[in-house]
Design an enzyme around this catalytic site. Structure first.
Site, PDB file in Angstrom:
ATOM      1  N   CYS A  23      -7.535 -15.985 -34.391  1.00 17.21           N
ATOM      2  CA  CYS A  23      -8.361 -17.048 -34.965  1.00 17.21           C
ATOM      3  C   CYS A  23      -8.698 -18.024 -33.839  1.00 17.21           C
ATOM      4  O   CYS A  23      -8.625 -17.656 -32.667  1.00 17.21           O
ATOM      5  CB  CYS A  23      -7.678 -17.723 -36.152  1.00 17.21           C
ATOM      6  SG  CYS A  23      -6.223 -18.709 -35.762  1.00 17.21           S
ATOM      7  N   ARG A  29      -4.724 -19.732 -39.595  1.00 23.67           N
ATOM      8  CA  ARG A  29      -5.010 -18.421 -40.194  1.00 23.67           C
ATOM      9  C   ARG A  29      -4.258 -17.263 -39.553  1.00 23.67           C
ATOM     10  O   ARG A  29      -3.641 -16.457 -40.267  1.00 23.67           O
ATOM     11  CB  ARG A  29      -6.522 -18.150 -40.139  1.00 23.67           C
ATOM     12  CG  ARG A  29      -7.317 -19.097 -41.011  1.00 23.67           C
ATOM     13  CD  ARG A  29      -8.794 -18.989 -40.762  1.00 23.67           C
ATOM     14  NE  ARG A  29      -9.114 -19.541 -39.435  1.00 23.67           N
ATOM     15  CZ  ARG A  29     -10.324 -19.555 -38.910  1.00 23.67           C
ATOM     16  NH1 ARG A  29     -11.338 -19.025 -39.566  1.00 23.67           N
ATOM     17  NH2 ARG A  29     -10.532 -20.094 -37.715  1.00 23.67           N
ATOM     18  N   ASP A 140     -11.776 -21.543 -41.912  1.00 26.50           N
ATOM     19  CA  ASP A 140     -10.676 -22.269 -41.293  1.00 26.50           C
ATOM     20  C   ASP A 140     -10.285 -23.448 -42.177  1.00 26.50           C
ATOM     21  O   ASP A 140     -11.090 -24.335 -42.429  1.00 26.50           O
ATOM     22  CB  ASP A 140     -11.121 -22.780 -39.916  1.00 26.50           C
ATOM     23  CG  ASP A 140      -9.971 -23.296 -39.069  1.00 26.50           C
ATOM     24  OD1 ASP A 140      -8.849 -23.464 -39.602  1.00 26.50           O
ATOM     25  OD2 ASP A 140     -10.192 -23.516 -37.863  1.00 26.50           O
TER      26      ASP A 140
END
Length: 188
Positions: A23, A29, A140
């Site tokens: 990520c 994440r 996100d």
């Protein structure tokens, strides 16, 4: 298996596959996805055959997982306290067999440097397209509220469940045995 030339037994080691979640900052994440997949494979025939890690395209080295990621993970029976962020490097890419990114933009950035030539790069959201955002993106949650993190966790968890099934098939592992999702729900 016996080596006919010298008569020794040769052990056939199980195929190992290195899965890397990527990520942006490696604090939300990708650590969640890493923890979910590790929990999912524990106690199954994939344990010991799959190595799971994470990194971030713009990560600084050694940051803790975000507080809300830790809180959400804990509520689902996972622990991110030992997680420390790490920036994605050519070495990490070279060691990985399957690279799973959270957004299409991550795939574009990854194509530039470090180049994943010869590596399989997929959007994690492709494993659960009905739940991911446009183009398979998993948004996100950084800076968001608890609900944003829970929604992100749920999307990641569903996609990882399907990834797990894909890995079972790819490594020719029948059934996979009884396992539970991090929240205790029995799968199979």
């Amino acid at each position: 298996m016996t080596d006919k030339e010298n008569g020794t037994e040769e052990s056939k080691a199980p195929v190992k596959k290195k899965v890397l979640f990527v990520c942006t900052g490696n604090t939300c994440r990708s650590p969640l996805a890493e923890a979910v997949l590790k929990a999912r494979i524990a106690g199954t025939p994939l344990a010991g055959r799959i190595e799971v890690s994470s990194a971030g395209l713009l990560a600084s080295h050694g940051q803790l997982a975000s507080g809300m990621s830790q809180e959400v993970a804990r509520s689902h029976g996972l622990d991110l306290e030992a997680h420390r962020s790490r920036p994605l490097t050519r070495e990490i890419v070279a060691e990985s067999d399957l690279i799973l990114v959270m957004q299409a933009l991550h795939r574009v950035m990854l194509q530039k440097d470090p180049s994943p030539a010869g590596k399989t790069v997929r959007l994690l959201g492709e494993f659960d397209p009905a739940q991911a955002g446009p183009g398979g993106d998993i948004g996100d949650p950084f800076g968001g509220d608890r609900q944003a993190y829970e929604q992100c966790f749920d999307t990641i968890s569903r996609a990882v469940d399907r990834l797990f099934e894909s890995l079972l098939a790819e490594l020719n592992v029948p059934g996979g045995g009884k396992n539970e999702k991090p929240d205790g729900t029995v799968l199979n």
